[in-house]
Design a protein around this motif. Structure first.
Motif, PDB file in Angstrom:
ATOM      1  N   GLN A  59       0.840  -1.187   0.000  1.00  0.00           N
ATOM      2  CA  GLN A  59       0.000   0.000   0.000  1.00  0.00           C
ATOM      3  C   GLN A  59       0.881   1.244   0.000  1.00  0.00           C
ATOM      4  N   LYS A  60       0.314   2.346  -0.486  1.00  0.00           N
ATOM      5  CA  LYS A  60       1.037   3.604  -0.481  1.00  0.00           C
ATOM      6  C   LYS A  60       1.210   4.078   0.964  1.00  0.00           C
ATOM      7  N   LYS A  61       2.418   4.467   1.329  1.00  0.00           N
ATOM      8  CA  LYS A  61       2.691   4.890   2.693  1.00  0.00           C
ATOM      9  C   LYS A  61       2.181   6.320   2.900  1.00  0.00           C
ATOM     10  N   PRO A  62       1.637   6.594   4.071  1.00  0.00           N
ATOM     11  CA  PRO A  62       1.208   7.961   4.353  1.00  0.00           C
ATOM     12  C   PRO A  62       2.414   8.880   4.553  1.00  0.00           C
ATOM     13  N   ASP A  63       2.148  10.186   4.601  1.00  0.00           N
ATOM     14  CA  ASP A  63       3.228  11.158   4.739  1.00  0.00           C
ATOM     15  C   ASP A  63       4.004  10.977   6.031  1.00  0.00           C
ATOM     16  N   LYS A  64       3.298  10.833   7.149  1.00  0.00           N
ATOM     17  CA  LYS A  64       3.956  10.695   8.451  1.00  0.00           C
ATOM     18  C   LYS A  64       3.322   9.516   9.191  1.00  0.00           C
ATOM     19  N   PRO A  65       3.778   8.279   8.898  1.00  0.00           N
ATOM     20  CA  PRO A  65       3.160   7.113   9.534  1.00  0.00           C
ATOM     21  C   PRO A  65       3.568   6.976  11.001  1.00  0.00           C
ATOM     22  N   ILE A  66       2.688   6.335  11.762  1.00  0.00           N
ATOM     23  CA  ILE A  66       2.979   6.021  13.162  1.00  0.00           C
ATOM     24  C   ILE A  66       3.223   4.517  13.236  1.00  0.00           C
ATOM     25  N   TYR A  67       4.474   4.130  13.485  1.00  0.00           N
ATOM     26  CA  TYR A  67       4.837   2.726  13.600  1.00  0.00           C
ATOM     27  C   TYR A  67       5.013   2.370  15.072  1.00  0.00           C
ATOM     28  N   VAL A  68       4.289   1.371  15.533  1.00  0.00           N
ATOM     29  CA  VAL A  68       4.482   0.819  16.874  1.00  0.00           C
ATOM     30  C   VAL A  68       5.143  -0.539  16.675  1.00  0.00           C
ATOM     31  N   ALA A  77       8.425   0.273  20.863  1.00  0.00           N
ATOM     32  CA  ALA A  77       8.999   1.496  20.316  1.00  0.00           C
ATOM     33  C   ALA A  77       7.968   2.143  19.403  1.00  0.00           C
ATOM     34  N   ILE A  78       7.961   3.466  19.392  1.00  0.00           N
ATOM     35  CA  ILE A  78       7.164   4.214  18.419  1.00  0.00           C
ATOM     36  C   ILE A  78       8.163   4.841  17.472  1.00  0.00           C
ATOM     37  N   GLY A  79       8.105   4.434  16.227  1.00  0.00           N
ATOM     38  CA  GLY A  79       9.143   4.825  15.275  1.00  0.00           C
ATOM     39  C   GLY A  79      10.437   4.158  15.694  1.00  0.00           C
ATOM     40  N   GLU A  80      11.452   4.953  16.015  1.00  0.00           N
ATOM     41  CA  GLU A  80      12.732   4.413  16.492  1.00  0.00           C
ATOM     42  C   GLU A  80      12.934   4.666  17.987  1.00  0.00           C
ATOM     43  N   ALA A  81      12.032   5.408  18.608  1.00  0.00           N
ATOM     44  CA  ALA A  81      12.188   5.774  20.021  1.00  0.00           C
ATOM     45  C   ALA A  81      11.551   4.726  20.921  1.00  0.00           C
ATOM     46  N   PRO A  82      12.302   4.182  21.874  1.00  0.00           N
ATOM     47  CA  PRO A  82      11.725   3.212  22.809  1.00  0.00           C
ATOM     48  C   PRO A  82      10.689   3.887  23.712  1.00  0.00           C
ATOM     49  N   VAL A  83       9.684   3.109  24.090  1.00  0.00           N
ATOM     50  CA  VAL A  83       8.619   3.626  24.942  1.00  0.00           C
ATOM     51  C   VAL A  83       8.200   2.528  25.912  1.00  0.00           C
ATOM     52  N   ALA A  84       7.848   2.925  27.122  1.00  0.00           N
ATOM     53  CA  ALA A  84       7.360   1.961  28.112  1.00  0.00           C
ATOM     54  C   ALA A  84       5.923   1.581  27.767  1.00  0.00           C
ATOM     55  N   ARG A  85       5.529   0.384  28.130  1.00  0.00           N
ATOM     56  CA  ARG A  85       4.178  -0.096  27.833  1.00  0.00           C
ATOM     57  C   ARG A  85       3.111   0.801  28.473  1.00  0.00           C
ATOM     58  N   ALA A  86       3.402   1.332  29.661  1.00  0.00           N
ATOM     59  CA  ALA A  86       2.437   2.193  30.350  1.00  0.00           C
ATOM     60  C   ALA A  86       2.271   3.535  29.649  1.00  0.00           C
ATOM     61  N   ASP A  87       3.309   3.985  28.940  1.00  0.00           N
ATOM     62  CA  ASP A  87       3.261   5.286  28.263  1.00  0.00           C
ATOM     63  C   ASP A  87       2.891   5.174  26.785  1.00  0.00           C
ATOM     64  N   LEU A  88       2.594   3.984  26.308  1.00  0.00           N
ATOM     65  CA  LEU A  88       2.349   3.771  24.879  1.00  0.00           C
ATOM     66  C   LEU A  88       1.182   4.604  24.371  1.00  0.00           C
ATOM     67  N   VAL A  89       0.057   4.544  25.041  1.00  0.00           N
ATOM     68  CA  VAL A  89      -1.144   5.238  24.572  1.00  0.00           C
ATOM     69  C   VAL A  89      -0.930   6.750  24.582  1.00  0.00           C
ATOM     70  N   GLN A  90      -0.274   7.252  25.619  1.00  0.00           N
ATOM     71  CA  GLN A  90      -0.015   8.685  25.703  1.00  0.00           C
ATOM     72  C   GLN A  90       0.891   9.139  24.561  1.00  0.00           C
ATOM     73  N   ARG A  91       1.925   8.368  24.260  1.00  0.00           N
ATOM     74  CA  ARG A  91       2.856   8.729  23.178  1.00  0.00           C
ATOM     75  C   ARG A  91       2.200   8.637  21.814  1.00  0.00           C
ATOM     76  N   ILE A  92       1.305   7.663  21.630  1.00  0.00           N
ATOM     77  CA  ILE A  92       0.561   7.587  20.365  1.00  0.00           C
ATOM     78  C   ILE A  92      -0.327   8.814  20.230  1.00  0.00           C
ATOM     79  N   GLY A  93      -0.946   9.236  21.338  1.00  0.00           N
ATOM     80  CA  GLY A  93      -1.767  10.445  21.318  1.00  0.00           C
ATOM     81  C   GLY A  93      -0.967  11.678  20.949  1.00  0.00           C
ATOM     82  N   GLU A  94       0.277  11.768  21.424  1.00  0.00           N
ATOM     83  CA  GLU A  94       1.135  12.892  21.062  1.00  0.00           C
ATOM     84  C   GLU A  94       1.484  12.867  19.580  1.00  0.00           C
ATOM     85  N   GLU A  95       1.730  11.678  19.051  1.00  0.00           N
ATOM     86  CA  GLU A  95       2.086  11.551  17.633  1.00  0.00           C
ATOM     87  C   GLU A  95       0.883  11.807  16.718  1.00  0.00           C
ATOM     88  N   ALA A  96      -0.282  11.273  17.098  1.00  0.00           N
ATOM     89  CA  ALA A  96      -1.465  11.363  16.242  1.00  0.00           C
ATOM     90  C   ALA A  96      -2.244  12.651  16.447  1.00  0.00           C
TER      91      ALA A  96
END
Length: 150
Positions: A59-68, A77-96
């Motif tokens: 599929q065509k990749k979006p401009d700024k994808p969010i990879y978990v 990890a979100i993208g290349e940055a490691p993230v704790a499991r407890a902070d995953l949802v918060q970090r996805i919210g910051e990205e999205a």
């Protein structure tokens, strides 16, 4: 099949029988029963599968994808940055941002347990993100990455 014999009062035609002929219906039901009896054991056979590779058209990749990413050691990890499991949802919210309908790409190492992948999927889904895509290697790229010929 039912038929009636005309009375001798001058009616020479047979009267119509209004009964339904169920014999063809029973034949069809028996054939379907046999088909399901044969197909049921075939559909429950365990087959060894290799989920991480796919031969679907990419599929065509979006401009700024969010990879978990779920790594082999079960760290996230979100993208290349490691993230704790407890902070995953918060970090996805910051990205999205505020967009809960933004697609999130979830990728996991081949050796990661399936239950761990499902736990991360449920965590993301529980936060309200409904568009989650699983990422796999393309068949040609998977052979190249493992040292085989494409």
């Amino acid at each position: 099949m039912a038929a009636s014999i005309p009375s001798s009062e001058g009616d020479d035609d047979f009267a119509e029988a209004h009964d339904i002929n169920v014999t063809p219906f029973i034949d069809v039901i028996l054939v379907l029963l046999i088909i399901f009896m044969v197909a049921a054991p075939i559909s429950t056979v365990d087959l060894p599968i290799d989920l991480p590779t796919a031969s679907a058209t990419p599929q065509k990749k979006p401009d700024k994808p969010i990879y978990v990413s779920l790594k082999a050691d079960l760290s996230l990890a979100i993208g290349e940055a490691p993230v704790a499991r407890a902070d995953l949802v918060q970090r996805i919210g910051e990205e999205a941002g505020e967009a809960k309908d933004r697609r999130i790409y979830l990728r996991a190492d081949k050796t990661a347990a399936y239950g761990e992948l499902m736990a991360v999927l449920e965590l993301i889904k529980g936060a309200g993100y409904s568009k989650i895509a699983l990422v796999a290697l393309e068949a040609g790229k998977a052979q190249t990455a493992s040292g085989g010929q494409p």
